[in-house]
Design an enzyme around this catalytic site. Sequence first.
Site, PDB file in Angstrom:
ATOM      1  N   LYS A  13      15.277  36.939  23.639  1.00 46.64           N
ATOM      2  CA  LYS A  13      15.578  36.648  25.048  1.00 46.64           C
ATOM      3  C   LYS A  13      17.087  36.721  25.315  1.00 46.64           C
ATOM      4  O   LYS A  13      17.520  37.386  26.254  1.00 46.64           O
ATOM      5  CB  LYS A  13      15.061  35.243  25.441  1.00 46.64           C
ATOM      6  CG  LYS A  13      13.567  35.051  25.244  1.00 46.64           C
ATOM      7  CD  LYS A  13      13.093  33.701  25.749  1.00 46.64           C
ATOM      8  CE  LYS A  13      13.656  32.504  25.008  1.00 46.64           C
ATOM      9  NZ  LYS A  13      13.210  32.369  23.602  1.00 46.64           N
ATOM     10  N   ARG A  88      10.426  25.644  29.911  1.00 53.58           N
ATOM     11  CA  ARG A  88       9.884  25.550  28.554  1.00 53.58           C
ATOM     12  C   ARG A  88       8.542  24.819  28.551  1.00 53.58           C
ATOM     13  O   ARG A  88       7.910  24.702  27.512  1.00 53.58           O
ATOM     14  CB  ARG A  88      10.833  24.739  27.669  1.00 53.58           C
ATOM     15  CG  ARG A  88      12.020  25.469  27.023  1.00 53.58           C
ATOM     16  CD  ARG A  88      11.706  26.257  25.855  1.00 53.58           C
ATOM     17  NE  ARG A  88      12.542  26.285  24.687  1.00 53.58           N
ATOM     18  CZ  ARG A  88      13.723  26.867  24.542  1.00 53.58           C
ATOM     19  NH1 ARG A  88      14.362  27.386  25.543  1.00 53.58           N
ATOM     20  NH2 ARG A  88      14.298  26.931  23.361  1.00 53.58           N
ATOM     21  N   ARG A 127      20.218  35.149  12.261  1.00 47.04           N
ATOM     22  CA  ARG A 127      21.018  35.164  13.494  1.00 47.04           C
ATOM     23  C   ARG A 127      22.412  34.545  13.304  1.00 47.04           C
ATOM     24  O   ARG A 127      22.547  33.486  12.716  1.00 47.04           O
ATOM     25  CB  ARG A 127      20.253  34.392  14.564  1.00 47.04           C
ATOM     26  CG  ARG A 127      20.921  34.351  15.904  1.00 47.04           C
ATOM     27  CD  ARG A 127      19.927  34.100  16.964  1.00 47.04           C
ATOM     28  NE  ARG A 127      19.463  32.720  17.005  1.00 47.04           N
ATOM     29  CZ  ARG A 127      18.622  32.268  17.933  1.00 47.04           C
ATOM     30  NH1 ARG A 127      18.163  33.071  18.858  1.00 47.04           N
ATOM     31  NH2 ARG A 127      18.236  31.011  17.926  1.00 47.04           N
ATOM     32  N   ARG A 160      23.762  28.925  14.087  1.00 52.16           N
ATOM     33  CA  ARG A 160      23.411  27.764  14.897  1.00 52.16           C
ATOM     34  C   ARG A 160      22.840  26.651  14.032  1.00 52.16           C
ATOM     35  O   ARG A 160      22.119  26.914  13.078  1.00 52.16           O
ATOM     36  CB  ARG A 160      22.377  28.164  15.961  1.00 52.16           C
ATOM     37  CG  ARG A 160      23.009  28.593  17.265  1.00 52.16           C
ATOM     38  CD  ARG A 160      22.009  29.164  18.208  1.00 52.16           C
ATOM     39  NE  ARG A 160      20.786  28.367  18.399  1.00 52.16           N
ATOM     40  CZ  ARG A 160      19.895  28.613  19.340  1.00 52.16           C
ATOM     41  NH1 ARG A 160      20.078  29.624  20.175  1.00 52.16           N
ATOM     42  NH2 ARG A 160      18.819  27.880  19.466  1.00 52.16           N
ATOM     43  N   ARG A 171      10.516  24.291  16.098  1.00 53.89           N
ATOM     44  CA  ARG A 171      10.717  24.954  17.395  1.00 53.89           C
ATOM     45  C   ARG A 171       9.544  25.891  17.700  1.00 53.89           C
ATOM     46  O   ARG A 171       9.113  26.017  18.847  1.00 53.89           O
ATOM     47  CB  ARG A 171      12.046  25.719  17.393  1.00 53.89           C
ATOM     48  CG  ARG A 171      13.238  24.758  17.457  1.00 53.89           C
ATOM     49  CD  ARG A 171      14.518  25.387  16.943  1.00 53.89           C
ATOM     50  NE  ARG A 171      14.940  26.529  17.707  1.00 53.89           N
ATOM     51  CZ  ARG A 171      15.669  27.527  17.202  1.00 53.89           C
ATOM     52  NH1 ARG A 171      16.029  27.536  15.930  1.00 53.89           N
ATOM     53  NH2 ARG A 171      16.034  28.522  17.967  1.00 53.89           N
TER      54      ARG A 171
END
Length: 215
Positions: A13, A88, A127, A160, A171
């Site tokens: 996203k 969400r 990431r 992160r 998550r």
Amino acid sequence: MRIVFLGAPGAGKGTQAQRLMAEHHMVQVSTGDLLRDAAKHGTPAGLKAKAVMDAGGLVSDDIVLELIRDRLSAPDTRKGFILDGFPRNVAQAAALEPVLAAVGQKLDAVILLDVDLDSLMKRLTGRRTCSLTGKLLNIHYSSQAELDACTKAGGTLIQRADDNEETIGKRLKVYRELTEALVPYYTKAGLLRKVDGEGAMDAVYGRLVKALDVG
Ligand code: AMP
């Protein structure tokens, strides 16, 4: 255009929103970024949010909605925006409707970026963000030249806090249990457009642009 980006953590996203922003001058509104920013600045809401984010849960609707109301009242969003990571859950989606009505706007489309679980894991664990430019990179997918460009310019590749395997698992569970309900919600509203999010970033972007009809 006013768009919602829906998809599991790691579906791409943020990456795709950044590109749409660069090439089509759309404004990306990421509640994750807004929350990380609030946490960095040590605001009471930010500090409260940080503990929840680090544990992989959802920050309270009140905190997130206040950030969204503030952000969507800024003039740069008047011509359109991409909501990345918001809503969400169904309560947030319902709360968004009066917020948009108050500024005389409505959603044009909800894009579901569809990616399978194995790819999500690889994307999330790999990431990194360049500390200098904020560019999203991935140690598994970015070219060595792209990774070097950041470090040679004096930047570091930041991971992160919530991109570790344990938090990622939580998550993804939250996504399945709370966020996925938005698929039928927006299908019913006639807004959902599913985009295959597998494969290279350029290929996904091509499919996305076609789905949005912004060539
Ligand atoms: P993201 O950058 O979208 O992956 O979001 C990172 C974390 O921020 C999530 O795991 C949540 O803890 C929190 N977060 C982001 N957006 C929302 C939202 N709309 N509602 C609740 N929590 C959120």
